[in-house]
Design a protein around this motif. Sequence first.
Motif, PDB file in Angstrom:
ATOM      1  N   THR A 193       0.841  56.759  -5.678  1.00 31.37           N
ATOM      2  CA  THR A 193       0.196  56.498  -6.966  1.00 31.37           C
ATOM      3  C   THR A 193       0.424  55.043  -7.361  1.00 31.37           C
ATOM      4  OG1 THR A 193       0.626  58.780  -7.588  1.00 31.37           O
ATOM      5  CG2 THR A 193       0.039  57.261  -9.366  1.00 31.37           C
ATOM      6  N   PHE A 216      -0.559  51.811 -10.286  1.00 24.24           N
ATOM      7  CA  PHE A 216      -1.097  51.487 -11.616  1.00 24.24           C
ATOM      8  C   PHE A 216      -0.923  50.009 -11.885  1.00 24.24           C
ATOM      9  CE2 PHE A 216       3.340  52.797 -12.259  1.00 24.24           C
ATOM     10  CZ  PHE A 216       3.854  51.778 -13.043  1.00 24.24           C
ATOM     11  N   THR A 270       0.808  61.642  -9.277  1.00 20.86           N
ATOM     12  CA  THR A 270       0.800  61.186 -10.674  1.00 20.86           C
ATOM     13  C   THR A 270       1.693  62.019 -11.596  1.00 20.86           C
ATOM     14  OG1 THR A 270      -1.470  60.496 -10.320  1.00 20.86           O
ATOM     15  CG2 THR A 270      -0.736  60.608 -12.595  1.00 20.86           C
ATOM     16  N   LEU A 310       5.247  61.116 -11.294  1.00 22.55           N
ATOM     17  CA  LEU A 310       5.435  59.751 -11.812  1.00 22.55           C
ATOM     18  C   LEU A 310       5.523  59.778 -13.332  1.00 22.55           C
ATOM     19  CD1 LEU A 310       5.415  56.638 -11.772  1.00 22.55           C
ATOM     20  CD2 LEU A 310       2.926  56.727 -11.618  1.00 22.55           C
ATOM     21  N   LEU A 331       2.883  54.675 -20.227  1.00 25.76           N
ATOM     22  CA  LEU A 331       1.945  54.876 -19.105  1.00 25.76           C
ATOM     23  C   LEU A 331       1.203  56.200 -19.282  1.00 25.76           C
ATOM     24  CD1 LEU A 331       1.186  53.472 -16.355  1.00 25.76           C
ATOM     25  CD2 LEU A 331       2.671  55.166 -15.280  1.00 25.76           C
ATOM     26  N   LYS A 387      -1.921  59.035 -17.843  1.00 22.45           N
ATOM     27  CA  LYS A 387      -2.508  59.577 -16.619  1.00 22.45           C
ATOM     28  C   LYS A 387      -3.729  58.754 -16.192  1.00 22.45           C
ATOM     29  CE  LYS A 387      -3.549  63.876 -14.406  1.00 22.45           C
ATOM     30  NZ  LYS A 387      -2.965  65.176 -14.262  1.00 22.45           N
ATOM     31  N   ASP A 420      -4.190  55.702 -16.401  1.00 25.99           N
ATOM     32  CA  ASP A 420      -3.826  54.408 -15.801  1.00 25.99           C
ATOM     33  C   ASP A 420      -3.534  54.556 -14.306  1.00 25.99           C
ATOM     34  OD1 ASP A 420      -3.796  53.124 -18.343  1.00 25.99           O
ATOM     35  OD2 ASP A 420      -1.752  53.854 -18.708  1.00 25.99           O
ATOM     36  N   CYS A 421      -3.382  55.791 -13.852  1.00 23.44           N
ATOM     37  CA  CYS A 421      -2.861  56.021 -12.494  1.00 23.44           C
ATOM     38  C   CYS A 421      -3.964  56.366 -11.505  1.00 23.44           C
ATOM     39  CB  CYS A 421      -1.854  57.167 -12.515  1.00 23.44           C
ATOM     40  SG  CYS A 421      -0.479  56.846 -13.605  1.00 23.44           S
ATOM     41  N   GLU A 468      -4.459  57.684  -7.369  1.00 26.32           N
ATOM     42  CA  GLU A 468      -3.808  58.166  -6.153  1.00 26.32           C
ATOM     43  C   GLU A 468      -4.580  57.697  -4.938  1.00 26.32           C
ATOM     44  OE1 GLU A 468      -3.557  62.399  -6.805  1.00 26.32           O
ATOM     45  OE2 GLU A 468      -1.734  62.185  -8.017  1.00 26.32           O
ATOM     46  N   SER A 472      -3.459  51.361  -0.993  1.00 31.66           N
ATOM     47  CA  SER A 472      -2.638  50.795  -2.072  1.00 31.66           C
ATOM     48  C   SER A 472      -2.307  49.331  -1.764  1.00 31.66           C
ATOM     49  CB  SER A 472      -1.350  51.603  -2.271  1.00 31.66           C
ATOM     50  OG  SER A 472      -0.365  51.269  -1.308  1.00 31.66           O
TER      51      SER A 472
END
Length: 441
Positions: free
Chosen positions: A265, A267, A320, A323, A336, A338, A340-341, A343, A349
């Motif tokens: 994950t 962000f 997520t 996290l 933070l 959800k 903003d995240c 996967e 990444s």
Amino acid sequence: MATSSSLPFLLLSTLLAAIVVLLQSPVSHADLDHQKAYFHACLSNKVWTNPSAPVSVIGALYTSTNSSFSDILNLHIHNKRFNRPNTPKPIAIITAFHESHVQAAVVCSKASNFQLRIRSGGHDYEGFSFVSDIPFILLDMYNLKSISVNIQNGTALVEAGATLGQLYYKVAKNSHVHAVAAGVCPSLGTGGHFSGGGYGNLMRKYGLSVDNIIDAKIVNVNGDILDRKSMGEDLFWAIRGGGGASFGVILSWTIKLVAVPPLVTVFKVNRTLEQGVTDIVYKWQHVAPKLHRDLFIRLQHEVHHKTVQVFFIGEFLGRTDRLLSLMKESFPELGLRKSDCLELPWVNSTVFYTEGPIGYPAEALLFEAKYPAQSYFKSKSDFVKKIISKKGLRSIWKKFIESEIIVMQWNPYGGRMWEISASATSFLLGIRHNSPLRKHL
Ligand SMILES: Cc1cc2nc3c(=O)[nH]c(=O)nc-3n(C[C@H](O)[C@H](O)[C@H](O)COP(=O)(O)OP(=O)(O)OC[C@H]3O[C@@H](n4cnc5c(N)ncnc54)[C@H](O)[C@@H]3O)c2cc1C
Ligand SMILES: *[C@@H]1O[C@H](CO)[C@@H](O)[C@H](O)[C@H]1NC(C)=O
Ligand SMILES: *[C@@H]1O[C@H](CO)[C@@H](O)[C@H](O)[C@H]1NC(C)=O
Ligand SMILES: *[C@@H]1O[C@H](CO)[C@@H](O)[C@H](O)[C@H]1NC(C)=O
Ligand SMILES: *[C@@H]1O[C@H](CO)[C@@H](O)[C@H](O)[C@H]1NC(C)=O
């Protein structure tokens, strides 16, 4: 940002510069012509043609008479500071595409009394891999870039001229649950990056690149090819953090791959002064090195519209939901959410970190950096040993707003970084344990 730890370094480098100037006797044209002739004669020696792969080093040799000399030189200069007309240029460039070419470059530059500069990705902050005030030969490693991944053994063999992006891509082609502990910018060369330490998003879980190197092949000053066994543990220790060029030319590394889940994950959120960023950054300093080691949160400070914006850029080795519950527990101040995240498989990444838009193909890792260099910049890094007070943070913001062009990144240590003994590798002895943060300006 000078701190007490950079002072001895500054003093030392000033002293060294003075010594270099004193030793540098003027070279006459006649001497230089003689040196060049000697260098070319040495390269023509048939010893450098490997019998099993008869590739003469001459085919990899460029001097200013070759029309592509400047293109080859500029291909891996990423900072305009180092391609000015008055930047010293090499006497010759050898773009090695065989190990014997590396041996020839080392032995012949030494025999003809030229300095040798070694370049892999060309990202050296001060251009030391391709600039020298003393007449020099440039050994360019970018053609030696093969990568072989062995999933069964959990290892990869990577030649020094391969970039991080090429390595990440190749590993991901073989497995979605293996990764490489290394830096963020995909055009960094493994030759320079690994030999200087190599820190990145996975370091809180797996340490630095050097902590995951299990073997290396180098050419020493006599032109001999050595591996871990034949170079011995002292030299193997030295090239893991002490900078490869101080000891020889790295041909390749064998690295241990590290485990990642099929989805990680990521962000990237920003907070401004108006949103109370000073308090959030103050808290971040306390929690970031102590967070769960699956979680890495880097800060990036920028100035936009005359105000400071701090980006919190995170990578979590999990999904997520987990996290968010970790964040709620350890760092609720960031707020933070959800939404903003995101996967992604680990390889995507690495693209996210380089600002690639969402859904951008991982093939972006294979793009060559543009040349000639696009911008001028000056970079340096330092270690923060004590928490910076809120007053201190405010004075940093003030400087930022005045300058408008400074960008700073703060990277937390802790986790695995604090477990590995300070003397296990030659990476900045002791620094791992004494500093919670690494600051990058
Ligand atoms: C945009 C940018 C982003 C960066 N991000 C990170 C990051 O996320 N994490 C991090 O840890 N660092 C980072 N760095 C620093 C980077 O790791 C170092 O500058 C590293 O030395 C670059 O390696 P290179 O091969 O690309 O550079 P080069 O300029 O080719 O080499 C750097 C040094 O290593 C020597 N060297 C190169 N190849 C060899 C070889 N084959 N054998 C022996 N010596 C060799 C050179 O002579 C020179 O002294 C970043 C730098 C830049 C400019
Ligand atoms: C550079 O020029 C020399 C002399 O013309 C030639 O022998 C050599 O092959 C050229 N190098 C490359 C890499 O093309
Ligand atoms: C894989 O590991 C085995 C056992 O340690 C070793 O014999 C073999 O050489 C390794 N293979 C590679 C390609 O590294
Ligand atoms: C900061 O975040 C906001 C959303 O919270 C976003 O609209 C804005 O574009 C971001 N700023 C920058 C410079 O990316
Ligand atoms: C990840 O990269 C692959 C390979 O390029 C691409 O096909 C895929 O769309 C990417 N996925 C995401 C979510 O970015």
